[in-house]
Design a protein around this motif. Structure first.
Motif, PDB file in Angstrom:
ATOM      1  N   GLY A   1      -0.206  15.239  -1.779  1.00  0.00           N
ATOM      2  CA  GLY A   1      -1.296  14.616  -2.521  1.00  0.00           C
ATOM      3  C   GLY A   1      -2.301  15.616  -3.021  1.00  0.00           C
ATOM      4  O   GLY A   1      -3.401  15.277  -3.400  1.00  0.00           O
TER       5      GLY A   1
ATOM      6  N   ALA B   1       0.837  -1.206   0.000  1.00  0.00           N
ATOM      7  CA  ALA B   1       0.000   0.000   0.000  1.00  0.00           C
ATOM      8  C   ALA B   1       0.869   1.253   0.000  1.00  0.00           C
ATOM      9  O   ALA B   1       0.550   2.237  -0.661  1.00  0.00           O
ATOM     10  CB  ALA B   1      -0.937  -0.006   1.208  1.00  0.00           C
ATOM     11  N   VAL B   2       1.954   1.209   0.748  1.00  0.00           N
ATOM     12  CA  VAL B   2       2.868   2.357   0.800  1.00  0.00           C
ATOM     13  C   VAL B   2       3.451   2.606  -0.582  1.00  0.00           C
ATOM     14  O   VAL B   2       3.458   3.745  -1.070  1.00  0.00           O
ATOM     15  CB  VAL B   2       3.996   2.119   1.836  1.00  0.00           C
ATOM     16  CG1 VAL B   2       5.074   3.179   1.708  1.00  0.00           C
ATOM     17  CG2 VAL B   2       3.425   2.097   3.237  1.00  0.00           C
ATOM     18  N   TRP B   3       3.933   1.565  -1.232  1.00  0.00           N
ATOM     19  CA  TRP B   3       4.526   1.737  -2.564  1.00  0.00           C
ATOM     20  C   TRP B   3       3.493   2.188  -3.580  1.00  0.00           C
ATOM     21  O   TRP B   3       3.796   2.950  -4.503  1.00  0.00           O
ATOM     22  CB  TRP B   3       5.225   0.457  -3.029  1.00  0.00           C
ATOM     23  CG  TRP B   3       6.539   0.287  -2.344  1.00  0.00           C
ATOM     24  CD1 TRP B   3       6.871  -0.665  -1.424  1.00  0.00           C
ATOM     25  CD2 TRP B   3       7.688   1.124  -2.490  1.00  0.00           C
ATOM     26  NE1 TRP B   3       8.157  -0.467  -0.990  1.00  0.00           N
ATOM     27  CE2 TRP B   3       8.685   0.627  -1.634  1.00  0.00           C
ATOM     28  CE3 TRP B   3       7.979   2.252  -3.250  1.00  0.00           C
ATOM     29  CZ2 TRP B   3       9.932   1.204  -1.516  1.00  0.00           C
ATOM     30  CZ3 TRP B   3       9.232   2.830  -3.144  1.00  0.00           C
ATOM     31  CH2 TRP B   3      10.184   2.304  -2.285  1.00  0.00           C
ATOM     32  N   GLY B   4       2.258   1.772  -3.409  1.00  0.00           N
ATOM     33  CA  GLY B   4       1.191   2.228  -4.301  1.00  0.00           C
ATOM     34  C   GLY B   4       0.980   3.728  -4.177  1.00  0.00           C
ATOM     35  O   GLY B   4       0.816   4.437  -5.177  1.00  0.00           O
ATOM     36  N   ARG B   5       0.999   4.242  -2.945  1.00  0.00           N
ATOM     37  CA  ARG B   5       0.860   5.691  -2.740  1.00  0.00           C
ATOM     38  C   ARG B   5       2.053   6.444  -3.305  1.00  0.00           C
ATOM     39  O   ARG B   5       1.899   7.503  -3.917  1.00  0.00           O
ATOM     40  CB  ARG B   5       0.689   6.005  -1.253  1.00  0.00           C
ATOM     41  CG  ARG B   5      -0.667   5.590  -0.708  1.00  0.00           C
ATOM     42  CD  ARG B   5      -0.902   6.136   0.687  1.00  0.00           C
ATOM     43  NE  ARG B   5       0.116   5.766   1.648  1.00  0.00           N
ATOM     44  CZ  ARG B   5       0.066   4.722   2.462  1.00  0.00           C
ATOM     45  NH1 ARG B   5      -0.969   3.909   2.434  1.00  0.00           N
ATOM     46  NH2 ARG B   5       1.044   4.478   3.311  1.00  0.00           N
ATOM     47  N   VAL B   6       3.247   5.897  -3.120  1.00  0.00           N
ATOM     48  CA  VAL B   6       4.462   6.538  -3.641  1.00  0.00           C
ATOM     49  C   VAL B   6       4.396   6.602  -5.163  1.00  0.00           C
ATOM     50  O   VAL B   6       4.648   7.653  -5.759  1.00  0.00           O
ATOM     51  CB  VAL B   6       5.730   5.787  -3.172  1.00  0.00           C
ATOM     52  CG1 VAL B   6       6.956   6.273  -3.918  1.00  0.00           C
ATOM     53  CG2 VAL B   6       5.912   5.958  -1.670  1.00  0.00           C
ATOM     54  N   ARG B   7       4.039   5.491  -5.799  1.00  0.00           N
ATOM     55  CA  ARG B   7       3.939   5.470  -7.263  1.00  0.00           C
ATOM     56  C   ARG B   7       2.907   6.473  -7.756  1.00  0.00           C
ATOM     57  O   ARG B   7       3.112   7.169  -8.749  1.00  0.00           O
ATOM     58  CB  ARG B   7       3.600   4.063  -7.758  1.00  0.00           C
ATOM     59  CG  ARG B   7       4.821   3.154  -7.856  1.00  0.00           C
ATOM     60  CD  ARG B   7       4.479   1.878  -8.603  1.00  0.00           C
ATOM     61  NE  ARG B   7       3.554   1.026  -7.873  1.00  0.00           N
ATOM     62  CZ  ARG B   7       3.911   0.138  -6.963  1.00  0.00           C
ATOM     63  NH1 ARG B   7       5.172  -0.029  -6.657  1.00  0.00           N
ATOM     64  NH2 ARG B   7       3.003  -0.586  -6.345  1.00  0.00           N
ATOM     65  N   SER B   8       1.806   6.581  -7.053  1.00  0.00           N
ATOM     66  CA  SER B   8       0.751   7.514  -7.437  1.00  0.00           C
ATOM     67  C   SER B   8       1.265   8.960  -7.390  1.00  0.00           C
ATOM     68  O   SER B   8       1.023   9.752  -8.301  1.00  0.00           O
ATOM     69  CB  SER B   8      -0.443   7.347  -6.499  1.00  0.00           C
ATOM     70  OG  SER B   8      -1.407   8.321  -6.761  1.00  0.00           O
ATOM     71  N   ARG B   9       1.988   9.304  -6.343  1.00  0.00           N
ATOM     72  CA  ARG B   9       2.538  10.660  -6.223  1.00  0.00           C
ATOM     73  C   ARG B   9       3.584  10.917  -7.290  1.00  0.00           C
ATOM     74  O   ARG B   9       3.636  11.997  -7.877  1.00  0.00           O
ATOM     75  CB  ARG B   9       3.129  10.875  -4.836  1.00  0.00           C
ATOM     76  CG  ARG B   9       2.074  11.008  -3.765  1.00  0.00           C
ATOM     77  CD  ARG B   9       2.652  11.440  -2.453  1.00  0.00           C
ATOM     78  NE  ARG B   9       3.680  10.553  -1.963  1.00  0.00           N
ATOM     79  CZ  ARG B   9       3.564   9.754  -0.908  1.00  0.00           C
ATOM     80  NH1 ARG B   9       2.450   9.742  -0.220  1.00  0.00           N
ATOM     81  NH2 ARG B   9       4.556   8.987  -0.536  1.00  0.00           N
TER      82      ARG B   9
END
Length: 74
Positions: free
Chosen positions: A72, A6-14
Motif C-alpha cells: 500500500g 472491505a477486503v475486496w475494496g482494499r484489493v481493488r484499490s491496490r
C-alpha cells in the motif's frame, strides 16, 4: 460477511494503483525491448540469456512495483 466487502475494496484499490507503479519501469522495459528487437533483426541471433541483464532489471522493477502495491506504499 460484511468484512468480505472491505477486503475486496482494499484489493481493488491496490490493483488500481499497480499500472501506475509499473509505469515507472518504462526505461527497463524499453531497454529489454531494444535488446530483443536487435537480437531478432535480420542477421541477429536470439539465444537464451542474450538479454538476461535487461530482463533481470525489468523483473526487479516489476517486483518492486508489486511489493509497493501489496504494502500500500506510494
Amino acid at each position: 460477511m460484511s468484512g468480505n466487502g472491505a477486503v475486496w475494496g482494499r484489493v481493488r484499490s491496490r490493483l488500481r494503483a499497480f499500472p501506475e507503479r509499473l509505469a515507472a519501469c518504462g526505461a527497463e522495459a524499453a531497454a529489454y525491448g531494444r535488446c530483443v528487437q536487435a537480437s531478432t533483426a535480420p542477421g541477429g541471433r536470439l539465444r537464451k540469456d542474450l538479454c538476461a541483464q535487461e530482463f533481470e532489471a525489468l523483473r526487479s522493477c516489476f517486483a518492486a512495483a508489486a511489493k509497493k502495491t501489496l504494502e500500500g506504499g506510494h
